[in-house]
Design a protein around this motif. Structure first.
Motif, PDB file in Angstrom:
ATOM      1  N   VAL A  28       0.857  -1.189   0.000  1.00 51.61           N
ATOM      2  CA  VAL A  28       0.000   0.000   0.000  1.00 51.61           C
ATOM      3  C   VAL A  28       0.889   1.233   0.000  1.00 51.61           C
ATOM      4  N   GLY A  29       0.634   2.159  -0.922  1.00 56.49           N
ATOM      5  CA  GLY A  29       1.431   3.371  -0.984  1.00 56.49           C
ATOM      6  C   GLY A  29       1.392   4.153   0.314  1.00 56.49           C
ATOM      7  N   GLU A  30       2.532   4.674   0.739  1.00 55.76           N
ATOM      8  CA  GLU A  30       2.592   5.429   1.991  1.00 55.76           C
ATOM      9  C   GLU A  30       1.846   6.755   1.877  1.00 55.76           C
ATOM     10  N   ASP A  31       1.760   7.277   0.663  1.00 56.99           N
ATOM     11  CA  ASP A  31       1.069   8.544   0.441  1.00 56.99           C
ATOM     12  C   ASP A  31       0.058   8.370  -0.688  1.00 56.99           C
ATOM     13  N   PRO A  32      -1.048   9.097  -0.635  1.00 53.61           N
ATOM     14  CA  PRO A  32      -1.961   9.087  -1.777  1.00 53.61           C
ATOM     15  C   PRO A  32      -1.325   9.807  -2.957  1.00 53.61           C
ATOM     16  N   VAL A  33      -1.895   9.640  -4.130  1.00 51.28           N
ATOM     17  CA  VAL A  33      -1.462  10.406  -5.298  1.00 51.28           C
ATOM     18  C   VAL A  33      -1.542  11.886  -4.944  1.00 51.28           C
ATOM     19  N   ASN A  34      -0.469  12.633  -5.205  1.00 50.39           N
ATOM     20  CA  ASN A  34      -0.448  14.036  -4.784  1.00 50.39           C
ATOM     21  C   ASN A  34       0.315  14.898  -5.782  1.00 50.39           C
ATOM     22  N   GLU A  35      -0.015  16.177  -5.804  1.00 47.64           N
ATOM     23  CA  GLU A  35       0.531  17.094  -6.794  1.00 47.64           C
ATOM     24  C   GLU A  35       2.037  17.353  -6.630  1.00 47.64           C
ATOM     25  N   PRO A  36       2.564  17.463  -5.386  1.00 48.90           N
ATOM     26  CA  PRO A  36       4.012  17.687  -5.284  1.00 48.90           C
ATOM     27  C   PRO A  36       4.840  16.567  -5.916  1.00 48.90           C
ATOM     28  N   MET A  37       4.451  15.304  -5.684  1.00 48.65           N
ATOM     29  CA  MET A  37       5.209  14.202  -6.283  1.00 48.65           C
ATOM     30  C   MET A  37       5.070  14.206  -7.802  1.00 48.65           C
ATOM     31  N   ILE A  38       3.882  14.543  -8.294  1.00 48.77           N
ATOM     32  CA  ILE A  38       3.690  14.644  -9.741  1.00 48.77           C
ATOM     33  C   ILE A  38       4.616  15.725 -10.303  1.00 48.77           C
ATOM     34  N   ARG A  39       4.667  16.876  -9.622  1.00 49.99           N
ATOM     35  CA  ARG A  39       5.511  17.977 -10.099  1.00 49.99           C
ATOM     36  C   ARG A  39       6.989  17.567 -10.114  1.00 49.99           C
ATOM     37  N   HIS A  40       7.454  16.901  -9.052  1.00 53.69           N
ATOM     38  CA  HIS A  40       8.856  16.489  -9.003  1.00 53.69           C
ATOM     39  C   HIS A  40       9.170  15.522 -10.140  1.00 53.69           C
ATOM     40  N   TRP A  41       8.279  14.594 -10.391  1.00 48.45           N
ATOM     41  CA  TRP A  41       8.461  13.620 -11.480  1.00 48.45           C
ATOM     42  C   TRP A  41       8.583  14.349 -12.824  1.00 48.45           C
ATOM     43  N   CYS A  42       7.668  15.277 -13.074  1.00 50.70           N
ATOM     44  CA  CYS A  42       7.677  15.996 -14.352  1.00 50.70           C
ATOM     45  C   CYS A  42       8.927  16.856 -14.504  1.00 50.70           C
ATOM     46  N   GLN A  43       9.384  17.465 -13.407  1.00 49.31           N
ATOM     47  CA  GLN A  43      10.599  18.266 -13.474  1.00 49.31           C
ATOM     48  C   GLN A  43      11.810  17.393 -13.797  1.00 49.31           C
ATOM     49  N   ALA A  44      11.874  16.206 -13.167  1.00 46.50           N
ATOM     50  CA  ALA A  44      13.011  15.317 -13.390  1.00 46.50           C
ATOM     51  C   ALA A  44      13.061  14.815 -14.824  1.00 46.50           C
ATOM     52  N   LEU A  45      11.893  14.571 -15.413  1.00 43.45           N
ATOM     53  CA  LEU A  45      11.835  14.008 -16.763  1.00 43.45           C
ATOM     54  C   LEU A  45      11.651  15.067 -17.842  1.00 43.45           C
ATOM     55  N   GLY A  46      11.474  16.318 -17.444  1.00 42.14           N
ATOM     56  CA  GLY A  46      11.275  17.371 -18.431  1.00 42.14           C
ATOM     57  C   GLY A  46       9.938  17.288 -19.131  1.00 42.14           C
ATOM     58  N   ASP A  47       8.923  16.766 -18.448  1.00 44.87           N
ATOM     59  CA  ASP A  47       7.586  16.619 -19.036  1.00 44.87           C
ATOM     60  C   ASP A  47       6.768  17.877 -18.736  1.00 44.87           C
ATOM     61  N   ALA A  48       6.459  18.644 -19.774  1.00 47.22           N
ATOM     62  CA  ALA A  48       5.774  19.926 -19.586  1.00 47.22           C
ATOM     63  C   ALA A  48       4.279  19.848 -19.871  1.00 47.22           C
ATOM     64  N   ASN A  49       3.701  18.659 -19.904  1.00 47.42           N
ATOM     65  CA  ASN A  49       2.261  18.528 -20.166  1.00 47.42           C
ATOM     66  C   ASN A  49       1.477  19.257 -19.068  1.00 47.42           C
ATOM     67  N   PRO A  50       0.705  20.294 -19.414  1.00 46.02           N
ATOM     68  CA  PRO A  50       0.007  21.081 -18.380  1.00 46.02           C
ATOM     69  C   PRO A  50      -1.070  20.286 -17.637  1.00 46.02           C
ATOM     70  N   ALA A  51      -1.516  19.175 -18.193  1.00 49.17           N
ATOM     71  CA  ALA A  51      -2.519  18.358 -17.499  1.00 49.17           C
ATOM     72  C   ALA A  51      -1.971  17.777 -16.211  1.00 49.17           C
ATOM     73  N   TYR A  52      -0.633  17.774 -16.074  1.00 49.07           N
ATOM     74  CA  TYR A  52      -0.010  17.209 -14.887  1.00 49.07           C
ATOM     75  C   TYR A  52       0.324  18.254 -13.821  1.00 49.07           C
ATOM     76  N   THR A  53       0.549  19.501 -14.230  1.00 50.20           N
ATOM     77  CA  THR A  53       1.092  20.472 -13.269  1.00 50.20           C
ATOM     78  C   THR A  53       0.397  21.829 -13.245  1.00 50.20           C
ATOM     79  N   ASP A  54      -0.458  22.131 -14.218  1.00 46.96           N
ATOM     80  CA  ASP A  54      -1.092  23.447 -14.286  1.00 46.96           C
ATOM     81  C   ASP A  54      -2.592  23.293 -13.984  1.00 46.96           C
ATOM     82  N   PRO A  55      -3.050  23.636 -12.764  1.00 48.93           N
ATOM     83  CA  PRO A  55      -4.446  23.397 -12.388  1.00 48.93           C
ATOM     84  C   PRO A  55      -5.453  24.055 -13.320  1.00 48.93           C
ATOM     85  N   GLU A  56      -5.173  25.279 -13.756  1.00 47.45           N
ATOM     86  CA  GLU A  56      -6.138  25.988 -14.595  1.00 47.45           C
ATOM     87  C   GLU A  56      -6.258  25.354 -15.973  1.00 47.45           C
TER      88      GLU A  56
END
Length: 323
Positions: A28-56
């Motif tokens: 069982v994951g220690e944390d639920p799916v959350n925006e900070p971890m998503i942001r860190h993942w995208c920054q590390a991989l250079g993924d700029a898809n706004p569906a992952y990091t831009d709420p608006e």
């Protein structure tokens, strides 16, 4: 005296008992799916898809809100630093199986392939768990690394309601490292193991040919000018299939790195620093850092590349600290 064939039959009878077994309780994951971890993942991989990091912008998309990159599926249940500490995690059927093979002399392991499927996008707040089954253990196989057994596992990922959200098959080879060939005279040196060669195909052959000439090059979209690495047939920014290449200066900085200690693979020297390098042109490349002790490698370190021979017929771009 136990003959080798009898010992092999004894082992394979024990291996069959593991096929079809759950490796243990659900993870069982220690944390639920959350925006900070998503942001860190995208920054590390250079993924700029706004569906992952831009709420608006995500709210205006077909997703109607932030979603996690599908390839993060396994990240939500990984067990952190304890995975790297021998004995820190409790014994389960999978670790039992690997210990059994080690006992019979199959002491090395290497991942060979994996495949993930996704049933839906994960959203912040989802709580992910995973169950893993040992699907199969092959007969003994002869490979370039040595003789061994392929172990296939299948992991099913579920959300807080028990609904399947994805799955992953994973294959490893548990093997006895191949021995260097015996030489005719006692004072002759055995053949030196060589590094594994990367496959060369239609989309990346040109890059390896440049490396063979001692050049480090970066693919450039002819339509919009976007640089990209590793080489691929289409521009991720404008989808053009027209491209050219430019010469890289070789200068950059260490963006992230790991130091590999295990498993020892013939042809490589350990500990082995493997770094993600930010090239000054704006792309990134994975390579080794040489020319300094592994403990001196650090994020932000200025480095410079040279194309060096790392085997009888193989050249690679390697990075050294800038003096």
């Amino acid at each position: 005296m136990t003959r080798p064939d009898d010992r092999k039959r004894e082992l394979e009878a024990k291996l069959r008992a593991y096929v079809g077994a759950d490796i243990g309780a659900p993870e069982v994951g220690e944390d639920p799916v959350n925006e900070p971890m998503i942001r860190h993942w995208c920054q590390a991989l250079g993924d700029a898809n706004p569906a992952y990091t831009d709420p608006e912008r995500a709210k205006r998309s077909v997703h109607e809100g932030i979603v996690a990159p599908p390839t993060m599926l396994q990240a939500w249940v990984l067990q952190g630093i304890d995975m790297a500490i021998p004995g820190a995690l409790p014994m389960n059927k999978q670790r039992e199986l690997h210990a059994l093979l080690s006992e019979y002399g199959y002491t090395s392991v290497v991942a060979t392939d994996t495949e993930q499927t996704y049933e839906r996008y994960l959203r912040p707040g989802d709580q992910i768990s995973a169950t893993t089954v040992i699907e199969s253990v092959s007969e003994e196989k002869a490979t370039a690394l040595g003789i061994g057994y392929f172990i296939d596992t299948r992991t099913t990922f579920r959300d807080q309601d028990g609904a399947e959200v994805g799955s992953m098959t994973f294959r490893v080879l548990k093997f006895k490292p191949s021995q260097p060939p015996q030489v005719a005279t006692a004072d002759a040196a055995p053949a030196r193991p060589q590094r594994l060669r990367a496959p060369r195909a239609h989309d990346n052959g040109w890059w390896w040919e440049a490396i063979d000439r001692g050049e480090l090059r970066i693919q450039k979209c002819s339509a919009c000018g976007e640089l990209r690495h590793p080489p691929r047939p289409m521009c991720g920014k404008c989808q053009s299939t027209e491209w050219e290449s430019i010469a890289a200066s070789g200068r950059g900085t260490v963006y992230s790195y790991v130091v590999m200690h295990h498993p020892p693979i013939p042809g490589y020297e350990f500990p082995l620093p493997v770094a993600l390098i930010d090239l000054e042109e704006g792309t990134r490349i994975v390579s080794n850092v040489v020319g300094c002790p592994p403990e001196d490698v650090h994020i932000g370190m200025p480095v410079e590349a040279s194309v060096d021979a790392v085997g009888d017929e193989l050249k690679l771009p390697l990075f050294r600290p800038v003096q």
